[in-house]
Design an enzyme around this catalytic site. Structure first.
Site, PDB file in Angstrom:
ATOM      1  N   SER A 150       0.831  -1.195   0.000  1.00 44.64           N
ATOM      2  CA  SER A 150       0.000   0.000   0.000  1.00 44.64           C
ATOM      3  C   SER A 150       0.876   1.259   0.000  1.00 44.64           C
ATOM      4  CB  SER A 150      -0.957  -0.040   1.200  1.00 44.64           C
ATOM      5  OG  SER A 150      -2.112   0.704   0.927  1.00 44.64           O
ATOM      6  N   LYS A 183     -18.734  19.122   3.929  1.00 43.07           N
ATOM      7  CA  LYS A 183     -17.703  19.327   4.948  1.00 43.07           C
ATOM      8  C   LYS A 183     -17.536  18.077   5.813  1.00 43.07           C
ATOM      9  CE  LYS A 183     -14.718  21.289   7.608  1.00 43.07           C
ATOM     10  NZ  LYS A 183     -13.347  21.435   7.129  1.00 43.07           N
TER      11      LYS A 183
END
Length: 339
Positions: A167, A219
């Protein structure tokens, strides 16, 4: 009289104990003041270390007469190496990176790379031994950027994976000109994951209101305590997919020979499998590679460590304890995407 004598002895013992405690505090304060927290770059000459191993074993496996001849030969060899060191022969700079989920080792990595770049030239080589299962996107993105600084200076960059570079660890590795991998080391895992615990139903069950105020439609898409709406969840998944696209694009830029549809599934592979897929270039341990280089070149390990004073260490321990006792650590986990 006995009572007064006992009180006197007790008072004296108490005074001695207090004096001893005060003395210890003063000593600790002096040590802390002297220690300071100055950063340090440390250098280890691995080529000399390897030769030291060889010479030690040779000295114990030859006869007494042969030992004298060996000492003479080693002396001549040292003189030859010293004169060679004054020249401009190729140097190998070694940096170790051991990553955690936060990629906190990036602070040391940036200093180590900076130190190396002060003298490294395109005829030299930088070898980075990467060990990391991945972690936060922004942290490992910065790690990869630090290694790109080497490439931008046209200095050959080699990454060695002895255990795992998955990863985010693999994101770093692909910046190299070549990737070496141990037979059973783990590489790949080109994917993105995010974990968000949600306690909204628990709060609702116990009639606890939770209100969160935001400005901006997205948000906060999902949160720890708020209700996860289908719209918010969809946006969150979209953001994950966008991050995955960036990840794949970055890997493809440095290793265009890869079949991204095949390797960018989030799966990981062992070294022997990875080389057939083009994820790595050679099956080899870092030890073998560096020992081979040390036969002809200087191999210089560079490491940076932020030295902490005793007071800084105590403050850090206290800060961690406070943080673990609050919800802030959980709130941090909400917004993290992991590579």
């Amino acid at each position: 009289m006995d009572a007064m004598q006992s009180i006197g002895i007790f008072a004296a013992q108490t005074f001695l104990i207090l004096f001893a405690i005060l003395a210890v505090i003063i000593v600790i304060a002096i040590i802390a003041a002297k220690a300071g927290h100055k950063p340090e770059v440390e250098v280890e000459l691995l080529h000399k270390k390897y030769k030291g191993f060889r010479n030690l074993l040779k000295a114990h496996t030859v006869s007494k007469s042969e030992r004298k001849e060996l000492k003479k030969k080693l002396k001549e060899e040292r003189k030859a190496n010293d004169s060679k060191a004054q020249g401009h022969e190729k140097k190998i700079f070694v940096v170790d990176f051991e990553g955690d989920v936060k990629a906190s080792a990036v602070e040391n990595l940036r200093e180590e790379i900076t130190a190396v770049l002060t003298i490294a030239t395109p005829q030299d080589e930088v070898v980075v031994r990467v060990e990391s299962p991945g972690g936060v996107v922004h942290g490992y993105g910065l790690c990869a950027s630090q290694l790109m600084r080497v490439r931008e200076k046209n200095i050959p960059l080699t990454v060695c994976v002895d255990k795992v570079a998955a990863s985010g660890g693999y994101l770093m590795s692909v910046t190299a000109n070549k990737i070496l991998c141990a037979p059973f080391a783990i590489v790949g895992s080109i994917g993105v994951v995010a974990q968000v615990p949600n306690l909204h139903r628990v709060l609702k069950k116990h009639d606890v209101d939770f209100k969160e105020y935001t400005a901006g439609e997205y948000k906060r898409t999902v949160s720890l305590l708020g209700e996860i709406t289908p719209k918010g969840e969809e946006k969150f998944k979209q953001q994950l997919e966008e991050t995955h696209v960036l990840f794949k694009g970055f890997v493809g830029k440095f290793r265009p020979q890869l079949n991204l549809e095949q390797v960018a599934t989030g799966e990981y592979w062992y070294g022997e499998q990875a080389i057939s897929m083009g994820l790595v270039d050679e099956i080899r341990t870092s030890d073998d590679y560096l020992m081979t280089l040390a036969e002809k070149h200087q191999v210089i390990k560079v490491s940076f460590e932020q030295k902490q004073s005793l007071s800084d260490k105590l403050t850090g321990i206290l800060g961690k304890a406070i943080k673990k006792g609050t919800l802030s650590i959980v709130e941090e986990l909400e917004t993290r995407r992991f590579l």
